[in-house]
Design a protein around this motif. Structure first.
Motif, short mmCIF file in Angstrom:
data_model
loop_
_atom_site.label_atom_id
_atom_site.label_comp_id
_atom_site.label_asym_id
_atom_site.label_seq_id
_atom_site.Cartn_x
_atom_site.Cartn_y
_atom_site.Cartn_z
N THR A 68 1.81 1.87 -3.45
CA THR A 68 0.67 2.42 -4.19
C THR A 68 0.55 3.92 -3.96
N VAL A 69 0.62 4.31 -2.68
CA VAL A 69 0.50 5.72 -2.33
C VAL A 69 1.61 6.53 -2.99
N GLU A 70 2.80 5.99 -2.90
CA GLU A 70 3.95 6.72 -3.47
C GLU A 70 3.80 6.89 -4.98
N ARG A 71 3.35 5.82 -5.62
CA ARG A 71 3.18 5.90 -7.07
C ARG A 71 2.10 6.93 -7.42
N PHE A 72 1.01 6.89 -6.66
CA PHE A 72 -0.08 7.84 -6.92
C PHE A 72 0.40 9.28 -6.77
N LEU A 73 1.07 9.57 -5.67
CA LEU A 73 1.51 10.94 -5.42
C LEU A 73 2.53 11.38 -6.47
N GLY A 74 3.37 10.45 -6.87
CA GLY A 74 4.34 10.78 -7.94
C GLY A 74 3.62 11.15 -9.21
N ASP A 75 2.60 10.38 -9.56
CA ASP A 75 1.83 10.65 -10.79
C ASP A 75 1.10 11.99 -10.69
N VAL A 76 0.49 12.24 -9.52
CA VAL A 76 -0.23 13.50 -9.33
C VAL A 76 0.75 14.67 -9.45
N ASP A 123 0.82 -1.20 0.00
CA ASP A 123 0.00 0.00 0.00
C ASP A 123 0.87 1.26 0.00
N GLN A 124 1.99 1.21 0.71
CA GLN A 124 2.92 2.35 0.69
C GLN A 124 3.39 2.61 -0.73
#
Lengths: 157, 157
Positions: free
Chosen positions: A137-145, A134-135
């Motif tokens: 996932t979060v990191e990937r999401f924030l990077g994309d945003v 999950d960490q």
DNA sequence: GACAATATCTCGCTCAGCGAGATTATTGAT
DNA sequence: ATCAATAATCTCGCTGAGCGAGATATTGTC
């Protein structure tokens, strides 16, 4: 901003959460500024200078001004304020004597930590309650945003 | 801000990502302000008023000023600027005639959409590339961070 | 050495936001 | 009903952040 049909959408809820976090972080910055006789701009300048000190990048009035979006007169004023408070000192660059190198005082580093320390600790603690997958996932999401937002800015402004 | 031992940590990387996103969003706001003869404060005021209009909450100078952290004189000035540009108009509240209700013009709503629309679209698109379980993870994380940050602010200042 | 380019600073100005207080409307006590 | 206390907003004068224009000092180029 959105009509309420779209409010149901997870995407919209996340947009609002990101905005809420941004607002909160800005307010913390303002509160910090007010409590230390600083202006929000001075806080941003300190952050910039502390980042430079941490990464070893040179810090000059020109670089600082560009980063803050101020002209040279405004930049001089910011540095004057920080110097008056003892957070920064000016040193002529011996290589290129036109330039001034900005050195942050230990007091400014301590001030930075007193500001960011608890905040960082809180966020790291939140992160610690998620498992490794999950960490990621979060990191990937924030990077994309982050990429998407940066693209928006450079594309339109 | 962090010594480089901790840089390796996923928590620290996420902290930096959140900070980067915050900075980018602030810059977009500033750019928008500059392109529309507005001050950053005016943009914040518009956002507040558009939110109120959307949720049906009443908007008055007092509420707006509290939200922006301005005193009454500064609040009057913000509203004067927005009114002069035709984005807002004042209307006496017929229930309590001491109060002034702030009504946003359609042009302001359009302006808000031109600003937030593409940004929202981008972030929703990013979200769309994650499956439902990961979306839930992201949402939970951001909710927790938002709470933690809000707690930091109210707890310390 | 003359000259354009670069980095910073100085001067005068505009205007955002503050403090103090005026104005008008409401509420509550008598 | 009357009048003081309270509330919401606005006015006035002031401080100071940041801008534009230009001065000053240093560097690289011909």
């Amino acid at each position: 901003m959105a009509n309420d049909v779209h409010e149901q959408d997870a995407g919209m809820r996340v947009v609002h959460l990101l905005r809420a976090i941004t607002v909160e972080l800005d307010r913390i910055g303002e509160g910090f500024a007010a409590r230390h006789a600083l202006h929000p701009t001075d806080v941003r300048a300190l952050i910039c200078l502390l980042d430079a000190a941490r990464t070893g990048a040179p810090a000059t009035p020109g670089i600082l001004g560009a980063h803050l979006g101020l002209n040279s007169a405004g930049t001089t004023a910011v540095i004057d304020r920080l110097e008056r408070l003892g957070h920064v000192r000016r040193e002529r660059d011996t290589q290129d004597r036109r330039r001034v190198l900005l050195k942050v005082d230990e007091s400014a580093v301590a001030l930075g930590w007193s500001f960011f320390g608890p905040l960082i600790h809180e966020i790291v603690a939140v992160m610690g309650r998620f498992d490794a997958a999950d960490q990621a996932t979060v990191e990937r999401f924030l990077g994309d945003v982050n990429e998407a937002v940066a693209r928006q800015r450079t594309g339109r402004g």
